[in-house]
Motif scaffolding. Structure first.
Motif, mmCIF file in Angstrom:
data_model
loop_
_atom_site.group_PDB
_atom_site.id
_atom_site.type_symbol
_atom_site.label_atom_id
_atom_site.label_comp_id
_atom_site.label_asym_id
_atom_site.label_seq_id
_atom_site.Cartn_x
_atom_site.Cartn_y
_atom_site.Cartn_z
ATOM 1 N N TYR A 181 -23.854 -51.368 1.764
ATOM 2 C CA TYR A 181 -23.652 -52.559 2.612
ATOM 3 C C TYR A 181 -24.836 -53.491 2.631
ATOM 4 O O TYR A 181 -24.715 -54.663 2.908
ATOM 5 C CB TYR A 181 -23.217 -52.149 4.040
ATOM 6 C CG TYR A 181 -24.341 -51.844 5.014
ATOM 7 C CD1 TYR A 181 -25.033 -50.638 4.945
ATOM 8 C CD2 TYR A 181 -24.698 -52.752 6.024
ATOM 9 C CE1 TYR A 181 -26.040 -50.354 5.838
ATOM 10 C CE2 TYR A 181 -25.720 -52.464 6.918
ATOM 11 C CZ TYR A 181 -26.391 -51.261 6.822
ATOM 12 O OH TYR A 181 -27.392 -50.974 7.704
ATOM 13 N N ARG A 182 -26.020 -52.977 2.287
ATOM 14 C CA ARG A 182 -27.178 -53.870 2.289
ATOM 15 C C ARG A 182 -27.694 -54.142 0.884
ATOM 16 O O ARG A 182 -28.796 -54.622 0.714
ATOM 17 C CB ARG A 182 -28.286 -53.262 3.145
ATOM 18 C CG ARG A 182 -27.823 -52.987 4.557
ATOM 19 C CD ARG A 182 -28.959 -52.946 5.510
ATOM 20 N NE ARG A 182 -29.600 -54.259 5.649
ATOM 21 C CZ ARG A 182 -30.763 -54.431 6.249
ATOM 22 N NH1 ARG A 182 -31.409 -53.421 6.765
ATOM 23 N NH2 ARG A 182 -31.293 -55.644 6.345
ATOM 24 N N VAL A 232 -22.347 -52.468 11.094
ATOM 25 C CA VAL A 232 -22.914 -51.169 11.441
ATOM 26 C C VAL A 232 -22.203 -50.579 12.656
ATOM 27 O O VAL A 232 -21.784 -49.406 12.631
ATOM 28 C CB VAL A 232 -24.435 -51.305 11.701
ATOM 29 C CG1 VAL A 232 -24.994 -50.032 12.345
ATOM 30 C CG2 VAL A 232 -25.163 -51.591 10.406
ATOM 31 N N SER A 285 -31.833 -49.579 11.409
ATOM 32 C CA SER A 285 -31.539 -50.913 11.920
ATOM 33 C C SER A 285 -31.378 -50.854 13.433
ATOM 34 O O SER A 285 -31.922 -51.683 14.171
ATOM 35 C CB SER A 285 -30.248 -51.457 11.317
ATOM 36 O OG SER A 285 -30.315 -51.361 9.935
ATOM 37 N N THR A 316 -29.750 -45.456 7.183
ATOM 38 C CA THR A 316 -30.177 -46.870 7.190
ATOM 39 C C THR A 316 -29.693 -47.561 8.453
ATOM 40 O O THR A 316 -30.425 -48.341 9.059
ATOM 41 C CB THR A 316 -29.612 -47.648 5.976
ATOM 42 O OG1 THR A 316 -28.621 -46.859 5.355
ATOM 43 C CG2 THR A 316 -30.692 -48.023 5.018
ATOM 44 N N ALA A 317 -28.451 -47.240 8.820
ATOM 45 C CA ALA A 317 -27.891 -47.892 10.000
ATOM 46 C C ALA A 317 -28.717 -47.536 11.234
ATOM 47 O O ALA A 317 -28.993 -48.377 12.086
ATOM 48 C CB ALA A 317 -26.441 -47.449 10.195
ATOM 49 N N GLU A 335 -29.429 -59.996 10.526
ATOM 50 C CA GLU A 335 -30.125 -59.457 9.335
ATOM 51 C C GLU A 335 -29.650 -58.048 8.998
ATOM 52 O O GLU A 335 -29.539 -57.685 7.843
ATOM 53 C CB GLU A 335 -31.645 -59.404 9.606
ATOM 54 C CG GLU A 335 -32.384 -60.641 9.174
ATOM 55 C CD GLU A 335 -33.871 -60.540 9.507
ATOM 56 O OE1 GLU A 335 -34.321 -59.462 9.979
ATOM 57 O OE2 GLU A 335 -34.565 -61.543 9.312
ATOM 58 N N ASN A 336 -29.430 -57.304 10.022
ATOM 59 C CA ASN A 336 -29.064 -55.911 9.796
ATOM 60 C C ASN A 336 -27.555 -55.667 9.775
ATOM 61 O O ASN A 336 -27.114 -54.499 9.845
ATOM 62 C CB ASN A 336 -29.718 -55.030 10.859
ATOM 63 C CG ASN A 336 -31.209 -54.915 10.646
ATOM 64 O OD1 ASN A 336 -31.681 -54.383 9.663
ATOM 65 N ND2 ASN A 336 -31.966 -55.494 11.563
ATOM 66 N N ASP A 337 -26.792 -56.723 9.659
ATOM 67 C CA ASP A 337 -25.329 -56.571 9.619
ATOM 68 C C ASP A 337 -24.832 -55.693 10.761
ATOM 69 O O ASP A 337 -24.016 -54.778 10.553
ATOM 70 C CB ASP A 337 -24.883 -55.926 8.293
ATOM 71 C CG ASP A 337 -24.890 -56.911 7.168
ATOM 72 O OD1 ASP A 337 -24.582 -58.097 7.431
ATOM 73 O OD2 ASP A 337 -25.203 -56.515 6.036
#
Lengths: 371, 664
Positions: free
Chosen positions: A21-22, B473, B434, B430-431, B467-469
Motif C-alpha cells: 500500500y505504500r 490503514v 504509522s 508498517t501500519a 501521508e500514512n494513508d
C-alpha cells in the motif's frame, strides 16, 4: 511502474494490497487469467506476477499469452505448488519463479532491481528495429527445459543426453562447441554422454544454450559470426576461471551470451557494417558507435533477446553492466564484474585502475595468471 | 584194507552175493523229488536272506531244514523202492524215523551259514560238508533200517566216492547259489541249475552208495525174482506226492511271504516318506480328536507354538488358538463348531507356550478314517507373522505414497495462508508504525490545554493522516487481523486433518467418527479436487461411531474422491474451468452405515465396471493410477470390515460408490 498480480485466492490478493500500500506503484489485483488478459488491454503492465494453479486458465497459459501479446512485460510466477509439469512449462514463459510463502520485501527489491536494468533498455525501439528481421537467434528451448529439469533434481545424465540426442543437428553443434579449445583439452569427445562426463551437466547445458541460439544464424564459418562465437566462448572460459564455485555457471553463461547482440547488427543495417568493423575496438565499449550507426547498441539487443527468452534478470543485469564502470566499481566481485574482467582480459584491454587496484580483484587475477 | 563194520568182507567170502535191480521210472522220480526239495530249499533260503527279524529267519531256517530233510529222506526211500533184491525185504521203523532227523540237522547248519550270505571258500567248504554229511548220514542210517535175510557189506572206495560226490555236487550247488545271490533278480528260473546240482548231489550220492553195497546170502536161501509190487509203487508215488505237496506249499508260502514283505516294505517306505514330508513341511500340521485334544503334531507345528514336541500332545486345541478372534466361535467352543469350520480358512492368533500371540491361518479338514471310535481332524496351521508384517508395511507404504502424492497439494494449501498471513503481518507492522507516529502526536496534545493547540499542529496531524494513508490503514487493520486468524485456522485445520488422515492404527479397530474421518480426508485431498469439482457433504445427525480401521477407511475414501475427481476431469477436460460435482452422503440404514460417493464424471462401461476391483486393473495413464486403489478398497471394506462396496455407473452421467459398514 505498473504491476499486475493474478491469484485465485482473494485472501492473497488483499494481503498483497496491504503489503504494497505504500510502494507507490500502480498495482492491479486480478483473480483469474481471463480477467488479467482483459485488463491488460487497457493497463500496460511492466510486471505480471501470477499464481500457477488457478481454475480455468492456469498461470503458465496466462504467461504464454502475455509473452505473445505483451513481450516487453516482465513475467514472474509466484506459486505455492510444486507441480513439476507446470513449472517446466512456465520456465518457457517466466523470467523469475518464486515459491509461496515468499518474502514480499525480497520481491519488492527484485522488482526494483529489474526496473533499474530495464531503464537502460528501450524495449519498444528495439522491438521495432528487430521486427523486420527474419533470422533472429532462436530461443534456447532445450536449455530452458534442461535447466528446469535440473532445478527439480529429477534428471540424470542419461536423461540429459537423451534430450540432446533427440535433435541430431543440435547434437552435432553441441559436440562441435564442446570440442573447441575453450572446453575440452586432450582427446575430442564424440558422444554427448562423454561430453557430459567430461564437462559436467551445467557446462553442457550452457553449450546447449549457445548452440541453440546460433543454430538459426546461418553458417558459423562466416568470419563475422565465427569471431563473435569464439570471443563468447573464450570470454566464458576466462569468466569461469575467475568466478568462485557458486557463481561459476552464471559467469560462464554471461560470458557466452554477452556479445550475442552483435550477431544482429548486420541484419539491422548491412550498409553500416563496413564502417562499424573499421572503427570498433573489440573488448571495449562500442555502444556510442553502435547507437550512431544502428540506433541501438549490441548490449541492448542482447538484453532484449534474453528478456524475450525469459532469462533471469540477474543475468540480463550482468550483460547491461558489462561496460558500466561507474556501477561496476561499487559492486562486489559478482558476475557483473567478472564478465567485465573476462571480456577485458580476452581482448587484452587495459583494466580501469579503480578495478585493477581493488584487492579482491588483483588477488583473483594474480592467481589466475599463475595458473 | 580196513576191516570193520560192513567193510569187513573176509567173513563173507563163503557167502553168495546177490545183485539187485532198479525200477527206472522210480529212479527218475527220486531224482525229481530231490531236485524239487532243493528248489524249495533255495526258495526258503531266499526268504531267509530277506528276513528282517531273527525270529522269521529262524523260522525259515527250521522250515527249510524240514523240507529239505524230508526231501532227502523221500528221495532215499523212493530210491529204495526202485531197488529190488531177489529176497524179501522190510524196514525198521525206529531207524527210518531217525534217518529223517539227521539231514534236517545238517541242512539247518548249512542254512545257518548260507543265510548269512557269506560265500567265502571256507564257508562253502563247510556248508558242502554239512550237506554231504546230512545226505550221507541219512542214507547210511536209512540203509541200516533195512531188514532182510542177507548181510550187507560196503565197498570202501565206493563208499568214500559216494560222500565225495555229495560233497562236490553240494559245492557246485552252493557256487551256483552264490552266483544266484549276487544276481539282483532272484527269479525262479535262476534257481533251477542250483536245484539240479543239489538234486544230483542227493540222488548221485544215493545211487553211488547203493552200488557200494553188496548183499550176501546163504547158498541155501531161495532166490525168488521179485518185481516191484503195486503197493510199493503206490507207496513211492505217495511219498513223492507228499514231498511235492510240501515243496509246493513251501514255494507258495515263500512267494506269499515275498509279496507280503514287499507290500509291507512299500507301506513302510510310504509311511517314512509321508512322515518325512509332514515333518519337513513349513506349515504346522496337527491331528486332533473331535473333542479338540491334540493327537499328533509335526516339528514345524511344535516349533511354531514353542512347545517341546511331546508335551503339546494331549493339549486342547483351544489352548493353542485364540478362538475369540473368530467371529463364529465367540460363544461356543471350537470343537462344537468344528464341523462348520471344515474347509474354511480361519485367520486368528496362535498362542505360544510363553503366552505370546502370533497371527495364524488355520485350515481344518476331517480325516476319513476313524480309529478307536474317534473321528480325527487334520488341522494345518500357518504362521503368517511375516505376511502380516509385509501387509502392514505395504499398507503403510501405500499410505505414505498417497501422502506423498497429496503433499504437493497440501503444501499449496499451507503455503497460501502462510503467504498472506506473513504479508498481513508485514502490513500490520508498517501500519502500526504509522499509527504510532500519529499516536505520539496525539499524546502530545493530551499534555496541552485545548487552547494551546495551534491550527498548524492540527494541520500537521492531518498531513500525517494523509501521508500514512490512514484511511486505508484504519479500514484494513481489522481485516488483516481477521484474515490472519482465518489463515492460521486454515493451517491448523490442514495440519489436524493430515494428522487425522495419516493416523496410524496398525491393524487395530477403534471407534471412529465417520463424518470427522471423511472431513479430514476431504481436507487433505482438497487440491486434488478443488479446481475440478465442487464437493458437498451431508451427514445424518447423530451418526453413531463405528468400529473400524481408521487409516484404511480414510484411504478408501481418498481413493473414491480422487477417482471421482479424475472422472470429472476426464469428462470436462483440464482447461474448461467448469466444475463438476462430488457428493458424499452418509446415512444410517438399520444396522449399517451407508456412505454414498457420487460424481457427475465420465462414468464407465459395464465391462470396466466388472473389473474395477481386480488388482492392477486401471484405466488411468501410467503414473496416475496403479490399479491398486479399488482392489484395496474392496479388501478393506469387504474383508476387514465385513461391509459391502457397490458401484453404479453410467457413461457420461456419473458414478456412484456405495459403501456399507456394519455399525456393531
Amino acid at each position: 511502474m505498473k504491476i499486475m498480480f493474478v491469484d485465485d485466492d482473494t485472501s492473497i490478493l488483499s494481503a498483497f494490497k496491504r503489503a504494497f500500500y505504500r510502494s507507490g506503484w500502480d498495482i492491479k489485483y486480478v483473480k483469474d487469467g481471463t480477467e488479467a488478459l482483459e485488463l491488460l488491454e487497457s493497463f500496460q503492465a511492466d510486471f505480471i506476477i501470477t499464481d500457477m494453479k488457478m481454475p480455468g486458465m492456469n498461470g503458465a497459459e496466462l504467461l504464454e499469452q502475455v509473452s505473445k501479446l505483451y513481450p516487453s512485460a516482465v513475467r514472474i510466477v509466484l506459486s505455492g505448488h510444486a507441480d513439476e509439469d507446470l513449472s517446466v512449462r512456465a520456465s518457457y514463459v517466466a523470467h523469475q519463479w518464486y515459491d509461496k510463502p515468499c518474502n514480499l520485501e525480497l520481491l519488492k527489491s527484485e522488482i526494483e532491481l529489474i526496473n533499474e536494468v530495464r531503464a537502460d533498455l528501450p524495449y519498444s525501439k528495439i522491438q521495432a528495429l528487430l521486427g523486420g528481421i527474419n533470422s533472429l537467434p532462436s530461443i534456447p528451448k532445450l536449455f530452458i527445459k534442461l535447466k528446469a529439469m535440473l532445478h527439480k533434481q529429477s534428471i540424470s545424465m542419461e536423461d540429459i543426453s537423451v534430450e540432446i540426442s533427440k535433435n541430431p543437428s543440435l547434437t552435432a553443434k553441441v559436440l562441435q562447441v564442446a570440442n573447441t579449445s575453450f572446453f575440452v583439452t586432450g582427446a575430442n569427445v564424440n558422444k554427448v554422454e562423454d561430453a557430459i562426463i567430461r564437462l559436467g551437466t551445467d557446462v553442457i547445458c550452457n553449450i546447449v544454450a549457445i548452440s541453440e541460439m546460433y543454430s538459426n544464424m546461418g553458417d558459423t564459418s562466416n568470419t563475422y559470426i565465427a569471431e563473435i562465437l569464439n570471443r563468447a566462448l573464450d570470454t566464458a572460459n576466462i569468466a569461469t576461471h575467475i568466478a568462485d564455485k557458486p557463481i561459476k555457471d552464471e559467469a560462464m553463461l554471461a560470458g557466452l551470451l554477452h556479445n550475442l547482440g552483435e550477431l544482429l547488427l548486420p541484419e539491422i543495417s548491412p550498409e553500416h557494417m563496413e564502417g562499424y568493423l573499421a572503427k570498433r575496438i573489440i573488448g571495449a565499449d562500442n555502444s556510442a558507435l553502435e547507437t550512431t550507426l544502428f540506433q541501438v547498441d549490441n548490449i541492448q539487443i542482447t538484453s532484449y533477446l534474453l528478456h524475450l527468452w525469459h532469462f533471469p534478470y540477474s543475468l540480463i543485469r550482468s550483460i547491461t553492466l558489462q561496460n558500466n564502470l561507474e556501477k561496476l566499481i561499487i559492486e562486489e566481485l559478482n558476475c557483473e564484474v567478472i564478465l567485465h574482467l573476462a571480456k577485458s582480459l580476452q581482448s587484452n584491454q587495459e583494466l580501469d585502475e579503480r578495478l585493477s587496484n581493488r584487492k579482491d580483484i588483483s588477488i583473483k587475477l594474480k592467481s589466475m595468471m599463475e595458473q | 584194507m580196513l576191516e570193520f563194520w560192513r567193510f569187513n568182507t573176509t567173513s563173507l567170502e563163503n557167502l553168495q552175493v546177490i545183485e539187485g535191480e532198479y525200477n527206472f521210472f522210480v529212479v527218475i522220480l527220486s531224482f525229481l523229488i530231490s531236485s524239487f526239495a532243493a528248489f524249495a530249499l533255495l526258495v526258503v533260503l531266499e526268504r531267509a536272506w530277506q528276513s528282517q527279524t531273527s525270529k522269521t529267519l529262524l523260522l525259515w531256517k527250521i522250515f527249510g531244514s524240514i523240507v529239505f530233510g524230508l526231501g532227502v529222506w523221500a528221495m532215499h526211500f523212493t530210491g529204495m523202492m526202485a531197488f529190488i533184491l531177489p529176497i524179501p525185504m522190510s524196514y525198521d521203523m525206529g531207524l527210518t524215523i531217525l534217518s529223517v532227523i539227521t539231514p534236517m540237522v545238517g541242512t539247518f547248519l548249512a542254512l545257518g551259514r548260507l543265510s548269512e550270505e557269506k560265500f567265502s571258500f571256507l564257508s562253502i567248504l563247510l556248508c558242502s560238508a554239512y550237506l554231504a554229511l546230512a545226505i550221507g548220514s541219512m542214507h547210511y542210517t536209512g540203509m541200516e533200517a533195512m531188514k532182510m535175510n542177507a548181510i550187507m557189506s560196503y565197498n570202501l572206495s565206493l563208499f568214500i566216492t559216494s560222500i565225495a560226490t555229495a560233497f562236490i555236487l553240494a559245492m557246485i550247488a552252493i557256487y551256483s547259489i552264490k552266483a544266484f545271490n549276487s544276481n539282483v533278480k532272484h527269479t525262479l528260473i535262476a534257481k533251477i541249475p542250483s536245484s539240479i546240482a543239489m538234486g544230483a548231489a542227493v540222488a548221485g550220492m544215493h545211487y553211488i552208495a547203493m552200488s557200494a553195497a553188496n548183499y550176501h546170502i546163504d547158498a541155501h536161501t531161495a532166490l525168488k525174482h521179485q518185481s516191484m509190487s503195486d503197493s510199493a509203487i503206490a507207496f513211492s508215488l505217495a511219498i513223492a506226492g507228499i514231498v511235492f505237496v510240501i515243496v509246493a506249499t513251501t514255494i507258495l508260502c515263500a512267494l506269499i511271504e515275498d509279496k507280503l514283505q514287499q507290500a509291507e516294505q512299500k507301506l513302510e517306505e510310504n509311511a517314512i516318506r509321508e512322515k518325512d514330508i509332514l515333518e519337513h513341511m513349513a506349515d504346522g500340521l496337527l491331528t486332533m480328536r473331535s473333542s479338540g485334544i491334540v493327537e499328533s503334531i509335526n516339528s514345524a507345528g511344535a516349533l511354531m507354538f514353542g512347545y517341546p514336541k511331546e508335551s503339546i500332545i494331549g493339549n486342547n486345541i483351544e489352548t493353542l488358538i485364540d478362538t475369540d478372534k473368530v467371529k463364529d466361535l465367540k460363544e461356543a467352543s471350537l470343537h462344537e463348531k468344528l464341523k462348520e469350520q471344515l474347509g474354511k480358512t480361519l485367520v486368528t492368533h496362535g498362542i505360544k507356550l510363553d503366552g505370546s500371540y502370533f497371527p495364524v491361518e488355520i485350515h481344518f479338514s476331517k480325516i476319513l478314517l476313524t480309529t478307536k471310535n474317534h473321528t480325527i481332524f487334520n488341522c494345518v496351521v500357518r504362521d503368517i507373522t511375516e505376511r502380516v508384517q509385509l501387509e502392514q508395511q505395504l499398507r503403510q507404504s501405500q499410505k505414505l505414497e498417497s501422502i506423498g502424492q497429496l503433499s504437493a497439494g497440501i503444501a499449496h494449501e499451507i503455503n497460501t495462508p502462510a503467504q498472506y498471513v506473513s504479508d498481513n503481518t508485514m502490513f500490520l507492522n508498517t501500519a502500526f508504525e504509522s499509527c504510532l507516529k500519529i499516536l505520539r502526536k496525539t499524546q502530545a496534545f493530551l499534555d496541552k490545554e485545548p487552547s494551546e493547540i495551534s491550527s498548524s499542529e492540527l494541520t500537521e496531524i492531518n498531513t500525517l493522516f494523509k501521508e500514512n494513508d490512514m484511511e486505508f490503514v484504519i479500514e484494513e487493520i481489522p481485516l488483516a487481523i481477521t484474515q490472519s486468524i482465518d489463515g492460521l485456522e486454515r493451517v491448523k485445520k490442514i495440519v489436524g486433518a493430515m494428522k487425522s488422515f495419516s493416523h496410524s492404527s496398525p491393524g487395530e479397530m477403534s471407534l471412529v467418527d465417520i463424518a470427522e474421518a471423511i472431513n479430514s480426508t476431504i481436507t487433505v485431498s482438497r487440491s486434488e479436487w478443488r479446481y475440478i469439482a465442487e464437493l458437498t457433504t451431508s451427514y445424518t445427525e447423530n451418526l453413531p461411531k463405528i468400529k473400524c480401521l481408521r487409516d484404511e477407511f480414510n484411504q478408501v475414501i481418498l481413493n473414491c474422491i480422487v477417482n471421482a475427481a479424475h472422472a470429472i476431469e476426464a469428462k470436462n477436460g483440464q482447461k474448461s474451468g467448469e466444475l463438476g460435482t462430488i457428493e458424499i452422503n452418509v446415512t444410517q440404514a438399520d444396522q449399517n452405515m451407508e456412505i454414498l460417493i457420487c460424481d457427475n464424471g465420465i462414468g464407465m462401461t459395464s465391462k470396466v465396471k466388472s473389473r474395477i476391483f481386480d488388482p492392477f486393473f486401471t484405466t488411468k495413464d501410467v503414473g496416475k493410477g496403479t490399479g491398486q486403489g479399488l482392489s484395496m478398497a474392496y479388501s478393506v471394506i469387504v474383508e476387514k470390515h465385513n461391509g459391502k462396496i457397490e458401484v453404479e455407473s453410467e457413461i457420461n452421467v456419473g458414478t456412484q460408490f456405495k459403501i456399507s459398514l456394519p455399525i456393531s
